[in-house]
Design a protein around this motif. Sequence first.
Motif, PDB file in Angstrom:
ATOM      1  N   LEU A 286       0.559  -1.340  -0.280  1.00  0.00           N
ATOM      2  CA  LEU A 286      -0.325   0.015   0.183  1.00  0.00           C
ATOM      3  C   LEU A 286       0.545   1.310  -0.046  1.00  0.00           C
ATOM      4  N   GLU A 287       1.819   1.603   0.365  1.00  0.00           N
ATOM      5  CA  GLU A 287       2.545   2.667   1.027  1.00  0.00           C
ATOM      6  C   GLU A 287       3.333   2.929  -0.660  1.00  0.00           C
ATOM      7  N   GLU A 300      -9.405   5.379   2.541  1.00  0.00           N
ATOM      8  CA  GLU A 300     -10.361   4.342   2.407  1.00  0.00           C
ATOM      9  C   GLU A 300      -9.744   2.530   2.184  1.00  0.00           C
ATOM     10  N   ILE A 301      -8.489   2.115   1.505  1.00  0.00           N
ATOM     11  CA  ILE A 301      -8.243   0.729   2.059  1.00  0.00           C
ATOM     12  C   ILE A 301      -7.401   0.800   3.415  1.00  0.00           C
ATOM     13  N   LYS A 302      -6.802   1.920   4.352  1.00  0.00           N
ATOM     14  CA  LYS A 302      -6.390   1.324   5.509  1.00  0.00           C
ATOM     15  C   LYS A 302      -7.851   1.409   6.594  1.00  0.00           C
ATOM     16  N   LYS A 308      -5.583  -6.876   1.615  1.00  0.00           N
ATOM     17  CA  LYS A 308      -5.181  -7.449   0.584  1.00  0.00           C
ATOM     18  C   LYS A 308      -6.251  -6.853  -0.929  1.00  0.00           C
ATOM     19  N   LYS A 309      -7.776  -7.578  -0.565  1.00  0.00           N
ATOM     20  CA  LYS A 309      -8.775  -7.365  -0.991  1.00  0.00           C
ATOM     21  C   LYS A 309      -8.930  -5.548  -1.303  1.00  0.00           C
ATOM     22  N   SER A 310      -8.522  -4.933  -0.255  1.00  0.00           N
ATOM     23  CA  SER A 310      -9.403  -3.394  -0.819  1.00  0.00           C
ATOM     24  C   SER A 310      -7.831  -3.157  -2.183  1.00  0.00           C
ATOM     25  N   LEU A 311      -6.557  -3.490  -1.665  1.00  0.00           N
ATOM     26  CA  LEU A 311      -6.127  -3.085  -3.040  1.00  0.00           C
ATOM     27  C   LEU A 311      -6.253  -3.997  -4.147  1.00  0.00           C
ATOM     28  N   ASP A 312      -6.539  -5.107  -4.681  1.00  0.00           N
ATOM     29  CA  ASP A 312      -7.123  -5.074  -5.936  1.00  0.00           C
ATOM     30  C   ASP A 312      -8.359  -4.642  -6.137  1.00  0.00           C
TER      31      ASP A 312
END
Length: 429
Positions: A286-287, A300-302, A308-312
Amino acid sequence: MKTTFRIYLSLLSALFVMGCSSSNKTMKKIPEAEVRMSNPETISAPEELSLVAIQSKYLIKDTTQTRVFLYVDALKGKSSISVSDFVRLYNLNYVIYSDYGTRERLGYGNVKLDSSNVTKLGDKIVIGFDIKSPNKETGVLLSEISQTGTLKKVLNDLTIRFKKQSASELYGIYTDASAEPLQKHYINVATPFTVKRLTQEPGKLHVFYYGHSFEPAGSPMNTAPKSGVSKSLTIDSTFTINTNEKIQFTKEGLYNIFADTTQSEGLGLLVVNERFPKLTKPELLLEPLVYMSTNTEISEIKKTEEFKKSLDKYWLTLMNGNAPLAQQSIRSFYNRVEEANQLFTSYKEGWKTDKGMIFIVLGPPDKVQRSKDREVWTYDQRANAQNVNFTFNRRTNQFVDDHYELVRYAEYQPIWYPIVEAWRNGTIR
């Protein structure tokens, strides 16, 4: 129209397996009975030799001698070259100049390459040789490695501070993998290593440990003056180690090593996780997205528990649901991050440095101009601009002697944002 059965696509899984898979395919052996006269068109060409890059460092041996180390990416075909082939096929010459842009020579010579001064560290060829130290504060060593019988050659320039006596000039970090010191500023956690001088003299060294996580580089357009109050770093612990004795650091973080605590500059060593320079953990992946994302997107991702799902979802949303394009963009982006970590890690991870930021977003420069305390990266064309220059000035740093800061300009905006947008829509090349 087909129904999409899998809403969640594991786009990032490729990052976890890329480092484990091999690009070498197992070839089926041809039985001797089936061998026929070769068609001239099918005879494979000899494997081409190439020198990809040279990195360098030095250690002060005494008042009269300096030892130089060249770390060479040398290939034969697609494989790293052997030591025996390297010493047979290449020559090394050097010249010491008083400064960049001058013709005043302080020394020169030819180094006979053999198994006594050429070794291997991983995939890199390492050359170690001594030069006579001139009676000058600084000098620029220009090394030339040339291929025998051809005009092919690669140059490396190295600024040497002959009179400096800080830990980084006197001590090297040695692992079991090589008889030569590490060129990089990082080591993987729990890796055994030794700190020692070329003279092997015993002694005690003082270590300051920082558990602090450093911030990534700021925008190249952020020209706001820095706060007059310097940000102090908290030293988490101090201890001593002995030279010439094998040790290991089991905690990730920054370690600054001093022979004398009255000195302002030490030998900085960043201890990183076992997968570095790759990033594989979702929270670490993420960083670096800070360079191509909004603060809202990062927040929002944090907020989510499943990174992993949020990054996808993040990558799929950027690519309008195009999973192959998202996978391609992920691979390209994190390959750049890994390269930045390999090339620019100093007291913080390479992707967090000013050079790392420019490298990740814009790629490698088309031309680099160096002086003693400055580097200028030139990009022939980016976005709608030609001959874009980024200037990095060397700054005094208590951990490393090659810390550079970008000169920031608001005028980078019409160049920077179109490239970032190209990352966000998958059209980056």
